[in-house]
Design a protein around this motif. Structure first.
Motif, PDB file in Angstrom:
ATOM      1  N   THR A 135       0.839  -1.207   0.000  1.00  0.00           N
ATOM      2  CA  THR A 135       0.000   0.000   0.000  1.00  0.00           C
ATOM      3  C   THR A 135       0.870   1.251   0.000  1.00  0.00           C
ATOM      4  O   THR A 135       0.632   2.203  -0.770  1.00  0.00           O
ATOM      5  CB  THR A 135      -0.923   0.004   1.242  1.00  0.00           C
ATOM      6  OG1 THR A 135      -1.740  -1.164   1.214  1.00  0.00           O
ATOM      7  CG2 THR A 135      -1.791   1.235   1.283  1.00  0.00           C
ATOM      8  N   GLY A 139       1.134   3.993  -3.064  1.00  0.00           N
ATOM      9  CA  GLY A 139       0.808   5.406  -2.857  1.00  0.00           C
ATOM     10  C   GLY A 139       1.963   6.337  -3.187  1.00  0.00           C
ATOM     11  O   GLY A 139       1.788   7.361  -3.864  1.00  0.00           O
ATOM     12  N   VAL A 161       1.715   1.379   7.688  1.00  0.00           N
ATOM     13  CA  VAL A 161       1.750   1.940   6.331  1.00  0.00           C
ATOM     14  C   VAL A 161       2.586   3.221   6.320  1.00  0.00           C
ATOM     15  O   VAL A 161       3.433   3.419   5.439  1.00  0.00           O
ATOM     16  CB  VAL A 161       0.312   2.230   5.818  1.00  0.00           C
ATOM     17  CG1 VAL A 161       0.360   3.003   4.505  1.00  0.00           C
ATOM     18  CG2 VAL A 161      -0.464   0.933   5.640  1.00  0.00           C
ATOM     19  N   PHE A 222       0.815  12.054   1.797  1.00  0.00           N
ATOM     20  CA  PHE A 222       0.378  10.651   1.887  1.00  0.00           C
ATOM     21  C   PHE A 222      -0.535  10.604   3.099  1.00  0.00           C
ATOM     22  O   PHE A 222      -0.091  10.647   4.245  1.00  0.00           O
ATOM     23  CB  PHE A 222       1.579   9.717   2.056  1.00  0.00           C
ATOM     24  CG  PHE A 222       1.213   8.256   1.970  1.00  0.00           C
ATOM     25  CD1 PHE A 222       1.457   7.522   0.814  1.00  0.00           C
ATOM     26  CD2 PHE A 222       0.605   7.602   3.042  1.00  0.00           C
ATOM     27  CE1 PHE A 222       1.114   6.170   0.733  1.00  0.00           C
ATOM     28  CE2 PHE A 222       0.249   6.270   2.961  1.00  0.00           C
ATOM     29  CZ  PHE A 222       0.505   5.546   1.810  1.00  0.00           C
ATOM     30  N   ASN A 224      -3.332   9.375   5.776  1.00  0.00           N
ATOM     31  CA  ASN A 224      -3.868   8.193   6.455  1.00  0.00           C
ATOM     32  C   ASN A 224      -4.950   8.520   7.472  1.00  0.00           C
ATOM     33  O   ASN A 224      -5.561   7.608   8.018  1.00  0.00           O
ATOM     34  CB  ASN A 224      -2.746   7.479   7.221  1.00  0.00           C
ATOM     35  CG  ASN A 224      -1.810   6.702   6.322  1.00  0.00           C
ATOM     36  OD1 ASN A 224      -2.251   6.068   5.383  1.00  0.00           O
ATOM     37  ND2 ASN A 224      -0.521   6.766   6.605  1.00  0.00           N
ATOM     38  N   CYS A 246      -4.851   7.538   1.203  1.00  0.00           N
ATOM     39  CA  CYS A 246      -4.738   6.118   1.546  1.00  0.00           C
ATOM     40  C   CYS A 246      -5.779   5.695   2.564  1.00  0.00           C
ATOM     41  O   CYS A 246      -6.358   4.614   2.475  1.00  0.00           O
ATOM     42  CB  CYS A 246      -3.331   5.883   2.089  1.00  0.00           C
ATOM     43  SG  CYS A 246      -3.042   4.216   2.671  1.00  0.00           S
ATOM     44  N   ASN A 276      -6.634   1.948  -3.380  1.00  0.00           N
ATOM     45  CA  ASN A 276      -6.839   0.825  -2.479  1.00  0.00           C
ATOM     46  C   ASN A 276      -6.037  -0.382  -2.932  1.00  0.00           C
ATOM     47  O   ASN A 276      -5.928  -0.661  -4.132  1.00  0.00           O
ATOM     48  CB  ASN A 276      -8.329   0.459  -2.412  1.00  0.00           C
ATOM     49  CG  ASN A 276      -8.621  -0.420  -1.212  1.00  0.00           C
ATOM     50  OD1 ASN A 276      -8.188  -1.560  -1.153  1.00  0.00           O
ATOM     51  ND2 ASN A 276      -9.321   0.123  -0.247  1.00  0.00           N
TER      52      ASN A 276
END
Ligand SMILES: NC(=O)c1ccc[n+]([C@@H]2O[C@H](COP(=O)([O-])OP(=O)(O)OC[C@H]3O[C@@H](n4cnc5c(N)ncnc54)[C@H](OP(=O)(O)O)[C@@H]3O)[C@@H](O)[C@H]2O)c1
Length: 334
Positions: A135, A139, A161, A222, A224, A246, A276
């Motif tokens: 993942t 990304g 991640v 990025f 989360n 993400c 995803n």
């Protein structure tokens, strides 16, 4: 052989408790053609597990009431009716919260053999060398196209991640700033994971700290977490920046804000792309190979937080929402 199972009994509100599940002991299923019967060794505990418990539109069907709680896991094959997969092999698959499951191949989350790589523990293939690392790789590399000289901000940066995403961005030559909860995690980002700066979102002067850590603005986010942390990061973004969306853990339990001001995205002409892992089947082999190599060479560090016992799965899931994990959250089942 007894198969202990945790089945979703009701839709949890807020934190999850063992009372949200029914515990059953049943006989393991008979192995069918094209499947293996596998014994769960580790459960992968993921924020998305909490989303699967909710009856809301999502990228997979919600777990039904009365169904074994869905989960990825590392398992050992007990009996195989798949050519090339043998008894004793270690595999990744959607084991669920139970001791024994029938696993099949197909799709990004289908059965996959865990390679034996000297120096890399099999459970790393649930985290940095598996779904979480892939993942992060997708990304940073595919979605955001991080390149040398970019300033990259990663949220939930001390997690599984996030820590991988930041380190991959560093390998691409970026200036990397991580956002995490608390001074210890902010320090860990720099001292342990090699980020250029770590910012504590719980600090009163969080926005000032973020500004100081990104003097040239932010080219790639990025993301989360979502909510105010995401908005603070967007406020630091440069024109034509890219957001790899993400995850949004701050809203998975039904709390937190989901309404945003889109004006900065328009004014700065930002490119926002949700992505995803379920769409990353073709990328997975290349990403997993490179990640294993980087981990083996010590270029990427990855940690695990492990709790013991199937019945601890709900508690382990809550730990993600309380920031009590460092790196990949796992439950050791056997
Ligand atoms: N798109 C995909 O295919 C895909 C695949 C895997 C994961 N994800 C997403 O990636 C993100 C990270 O997943 P992960 O498995 O690596 O978990 P993780 O980051 O290891 O654990 C979650 C972390 O989120 C932080 N957190 C929890 N609630 C928060 C809140 N309200 N505000 C700010 N931070 C919060 C906590 O860290 P602090 O201590 O720093 O608060 C916690 O340690 C999640 O959003 C997940 O849904 C997406």
């Amino acid at each position: 052989m007894i198969n202990r199972q945790l089945k979703l009994a009701r839709r949890p509100v807020g934190r999850v408790s063992l009372d949200d599940f029914t515990y059953e002991e049943v006989v393991p299923p008979a192995v069918a053609d094209g499947a293996v019967l596998a014994r769960t060794l580790f459960l992968s505990v993921d924020p998305t597990n909490r989303v699967w418990m909710k009856d809301v539109p999502q990228y997979m069907p919600p777990v039904a009431i009365g169904e074994v709680m869905r989960s990825g896991g590392l398992a050992q094959v007990v009996e195989s009716r798949i050519a090339g997969v043998e008894r004793g092999d270690l595999v990744f698959g959607m084991t669920g919260w139970q001791d024994y499951s029938l696993l099949r191949q197909g799709g990004a989350l289908g059965l996959a053999k865990i390679p034996s790589v000297p120096g890399i523990a099999p459970e790393k293939f649930l985290g940095v060398c598996g779904p979480n690392g892939v993942t992060a790789y997708a990304g940073i590399i595919d979605v955001a196209g991080v390149a040398e000289g970019d300033t990259v901000v990663v949220t939930a940066a001390a997690g599984s991640v996030g820590s991988a995403a930041g380190q991959i961005a560093k390998l691409r030559g970026a200036h990397v700033v991580g956002i995490a909860g608390g001074p210890d995690k902010a320090r860990l980002l720099v001292d342990h994971y090699g980020f250029d700066a770590g910012v504590n979102y719980r600090a009163d002067d969080f926005r000032e700290q973020l500004k100081a850590a990104t003097p040239d603005g932010v080219d790639v986010l990025f993301e989360n977490v979502g909510g105010e942390i995401m908005e603070a990061a967007i406020a630091r973004m440069n024109p034509l920046g890219r957001i790899a969306l993400c995850g949004m853990i701050s809203v998975y339990e039904g709390r937190g804000t989901t309404t945003y001001d889109w004006a900065p995205i328009m004014a700065k002409r930002l490119k926002v792309q949700g992505f995803n892992l379920i769409d990353c089947g073709r990328l997975w082999p290349r990403a997993a190979r490179e990640l294993s190599q980087w981990v083996g060479e010590g270029k990427i560090k990855a940690d695990e937080t492990i709790v013991d016992g199937l019945e601890k799965a709900p508690e382990a899931l809550n730990m993600l929402f309380e920031g009590k994990n460092s790196g990949k959250m796992l439950v050791r089942v056997a």
